[in-house]
Design an enzyme around this catalytic site. Structure first.
Site, PDB file in Angstrom:
ATOM      1  N   GLU A 139      28.912  70.227  63.005  1.00 52.31           N
ATOM      2  CA  GLU A 139      28.290  68.906  63.047  1.00 52.31           C
ATOM      3  C   GLU A 139      29.352  67.841  63.354  1.00 52.31           C
ATOM      4  O   GLU A 139      30.550  68.084  63.229  1.00 52.31           O
ATOM      5  CB  GLU A 139      27.613  68.601  61.709  1.00 52.31           C
ATOM      6  CG  GLU A 139      26.459  69.526  61.382  1.00 52.31           C
ATOM      7  CD  GLU A 139      25.280  69.369  62.314  1.00 52.31           C
ATOM      8  OE1 GLU A 139      25.017  68.248  62.790  1.00 52.31           O
ATOM      9  OE2 GLU A 139      24.607  70.382  62.584  1.00 52.31           O
ATOM     10  N   ARG A 188      18.307  73.103  73.171  1.00 50.25           N
ATOM     11  CA  ARG A 188      19.077  73.555  72.001  1.00 50.25           C
ATOM     12  C   ARG A 188      19.387  75.014  72.249  1.00 50.25           C
ATOM     13  O   ARG A 188      18.477  75.806  72.500  1.00 50.25           O
ATOM     14  CB  ARG A 188      18.227  73.369  70.733  1.00 50.25           C
ATOM     15  CG  ARG A 188      18.774  74.010  69.473  1.00 50.25           C
ATOM     16  CD  ARG A 188      20.014  73.256  69.007  1.00 50.25           C
ATOM     17  NE  ARG A 188      20.384  73.601  67.652  1.00 50.25           N
ATOM     18  CZ  ARG A 188      21.056  74.690  67.294  1.00 50.25           C
ATOM     19  NH1 ARG A 188      21.426  75.580  68.192  1.00 50.25           N
ATOM     20  NH2 ARG A 188      21.362  74.898  66.045  1.00 50.25           N
ATOM     21  N   ARG A 248      12.658  69.811  71.330  1.00 49.42           N
ATOM     22  CA  ARG A 248      13.672  70.350  72.233  1.00 49.42           C
ATOM     23  C   ARG A 248      13.289  71.779  72.587  1.00 49.42           C
ATOM     24  O   ARG A 248      12.787  72.520  71.742  1.00 49.42           O
ATOM     25  CB  ARG A 248      15.060  70.395  71.567  1.00 49.42           C
ATOM     26  CG  ARG A 248      15.633  69.052  71.213  1.00 49.42           C
ATOM     27  CD  ARG A 248      16.977  69.196  70.534  1.00 49.42           C
ATOM     28  NE  ARG A 248      16.859  69.929  69.275  1.00 49.42           N
ATOM     29  CZ  ARG A 248      17.839  70.060  68.383  1.00 49.42           C
ATOM     30  NH1 ARG A 248      19.022  69.525  68.614  1.00 49.42           N
ATOM     31  NH2 ARG A 248      17.649  70.732  67.275  1.00 49.42           N
TER      32      ARG A 248
END
Length: 178
Positions: free
Chosen positions: A79, A71, A113
């Site tokens: 999004e 990330r 992540r």
């Protein structure tokens, strides 16, 4: 009394319980090992970008042949159902897909992540995404004033998402609330 001398129904129940116990133990061990496998914060890894998930998430195949989901630190991009989502994702893909990058791990998020600062041939890609108008500075997770300057310049020059109509420039963190 041995398992062989138990009535069949009791024997089956004990086998099921033992199997469940082993399954749970295995899952706990797997979780513990995956937590240990996380690279320490500050580690710099080199690897090839094998997938771009969206404008701020990608997969890297490290030199140790492990695939790591990254990330991008300090930025947030539209999004999936937001305007400019596809363009932001494509911009990142055009820049780093199938390239060898360096990732400085700055944190681990709740989805396991790695959160990282990405560089390609010495260029800070997180900052590039902001400078080109493909991402917002994620104010909750950034304390770098240079990122805000880059964002202000992109906004002033109406680059990328800053060229959208005002009603479509909703930061992703606000979009997710709704």
């Amino acid at each position: 009394m041995s398992l062989r001398k138990l009535p069949k129904s009791d024997y089956c129940e004990r086998v099921k319980l033992k199997s469940l116990h082993l399954t749970i133990s295995g899952l706990l061990l797997l979780c513990a090992l995956s937590a240990l496998a996380q690279e320490p914060i500050g580690t710099v890894l080199t690897g090839d970008v094998v997938k771009v998930v969206d404008g701020d998430t990608l997969h890297v195949l490290t030199q140790a042949k492990e695939q790591l989901k990254i990330r991008l630190a300090e930025i947030d991009t539209p999004e999936r159902k937001q305007p400019y989502y596809q363009k932001s994702k494509q911009a990142l893909a055009d820049r780093v897909f199938r390239e060898t990058i360096d990732v400085e791990i700055v944190d681990w998020d709740r989805y396991s992540r790695a959160v990282g600062k990405i560089s390609l041939n010495g260029e800070h890609i997180n900052a590039w995404m902001v400078a080109e108008g493909h991402a917002w500075v994620y104010r909750q997770y950034s304390d770098d004033p240079k990122m805000l300057v880059l964002e202000a310049e992109a906004q002033k020059n109406k680059l990328g998402l800053w060229s959208l109509p005002e009603s479509e420039k909703i930061p992703p963190w606000e979009w997710r609330k709704n």
